[in-house]
Design a protein around this motif. Sequence first.
Motif, PDB file in Angstrom:
ATOM      1  N   GLU A 189      39.850  35.299  37.780  1.00  0.00           N
ATOM      2  CA  GLU A 189      39.665  36.499  36.964  1.00  0.00           C
ATOM      3  C   GLU A 189      39.886  37.804  37.718  1.00  0.00           C
ATOM      4  O   GLU A 189      40.690  38.618  37.272  1.00  0.00           O
TER       5      GLU A 189
ATOM      6  N   GLU B 102      42.978  40.257  36.824  1.00  0.00           N
ATOM      7  CA  GLU B 102      42.727  41.648  36.414  1.00  0.00           C
ATOM      8  C   GLU B 102      43.493  42.614  37.308  1.00  0.00           C
ATOM      9  O   GLU B 102      44.004  43.635  36.853  1.00  0.00           O
TER      10      GLU B 102
ATOM     11  N   GLN C 224      40.616  32.932  31.369  1.00  0.00           N
ATOM     12  CA  GLN C 224      40.308  34.282  30.898  1.00  0.00           C
ATOM     13  C   GLN C 224      39.890  34.318  29.428  1.00  0.00           C
ATOM     14  O   GLN C 224      39.279  35.281  28.980  1.00  0.00           O
TER      15      GLN C 224
ATOM     16  N   VAL D 220      39.340  43.928  29.178  1.00  0.00           N
ATOM     17  CA  VAL D 220      40.121  43.978  30.415  1.00  0.00           C
ATOM     18  C   VAL D 220      41.520  44.540  30.133  1.00  0.00           C
ATOM     19  O   VAL D 220      42.017  45.416  30.848  1.00  0.00           O
TER      20      VAL D 220
END
Length: 273
Positions: free
Chosen positions: A87, A91, A118, A129
Motif C-alpha cells: 500500500e 500510494e 488496495q 488515496v
Amino acid sequence: TKEEGRGHYRLFEPEMKVAMQHRRTLEVELRRAAVAGEFEIFYQPVVSVPEREVVGHEALLRWRHPERGLVAPDRFIPLAEEIGVIEPISEWVLAQACTAAARHPGEGRIAVNLSAVQFTSRRSDLVKVVASALGASGLSPERLELEITETTLLRDTEGVLATLHALKALGVSIAMDDFGTGYSSLDYLRRFPFDRVKVDRSFIHKLARDNPPVLRALTDLCRAFSMHVTAEGVETEEQFAAIVASGYTEAQGFLFGRPAPREGNAPLRSGRL
Ligand code: C2E
Ligand code: CA
Ligand code: CA
Ligand code: CA
C-alpha cells in the motif's frame, strides 16, 4: 512409512532452508528499500493504431537494488502484498505518476497499476488515496487510468464493484489488464464498468501467428461492451500488422518503446514500511 517420510523430508530440507532464508532476506531488504529510496518508476509509451503516435504512458515500478541491480515487479510485488508493504509503495507510485503527468499537460493519459490488496484494505481507503493523488498533483482526472487484473475481481465482488463506481465518479477511467489470461474473462466485461480492455501479450503473440480472426473477435466484443481495446506486448511488425487489421485502436510494446525512467522521479522516502 514414517521412516520414508522422514527421509523424504531430509532430502528437501536444505533446499527449503535456502528458499526460506532467501525470502527472509528479501523481506528485510524490501522493508528497507523505501527508506533507502530504491524504488523508481519507469514509463512505457502507449501509441495510437495505426498512427503510432504516443497517446499516454503506463507507470511501471522498479526496484534498484544495490547488489542485484534492477529488480522487476513480478519478483517482489507478491511478497510486498504478503508482508503488507504494497500500500505505501502503491500510494507513492500513484502520487509520483500523477505529479509527473501533471507537469506535462500535453502528454495524454497516465496508467497506474493497482493491487487487489488496495481494494480490500482496512488500512486506507482507495478512493480517498486516488482523490488525494489527483488533488495534490492537480492532474485532471480524465488523464488518469487505473489498471486492475482478475485477482482484484475474484475478491469481494460487490465491494469491488462499489469501489470501481466511486473511482469512476472521480472522473478517472478503469482498465481491465491482462485480458485473455485466467478464467471467465468474458463474464467480467458484462459485470464490471471497464472503460478499456488490455489484451495480454501472450494472447496477442499466439493469435497474431495462429488465429488472427480471434484477434478481431476480441475487438468486436469490446466494442459491443463500449470498451476501448489495447493490444499489449507488440514486439514485431507482423504483430503490428495483425492488430491494425483486427481493429485495435491502441497498442503498447517494445516495438514502440520500452519502459524507461524519466526526469524528476523523486525517491520514495516514506520512513520504514
Ligand atoms: P503489466 O501491467 O501487464 O505491465 C506490462 C508488462 O509487460 C511490463 O512488465 C512491461 O515491461 C512488459 N512489456 C511491455 N511491452 C512488452 C513487449 O513488447 N514484450 C515483452 N516481453 N514485455 C513487454 P514489468 O514492468 O516487468 O511489470 C510486470 C507486472 O508487474 C505488470 O504487468 C504489473 O502487473 C505489475 N506492476 C508493475 N508496476 C506495478 C505497480 O506500480 N503496482 C502494481 N500493483 N503492480 C505493478
Ligand atoms: Ca498494466
Ligand atoms: Ca498487462
Ligand atoms: Ca502482466
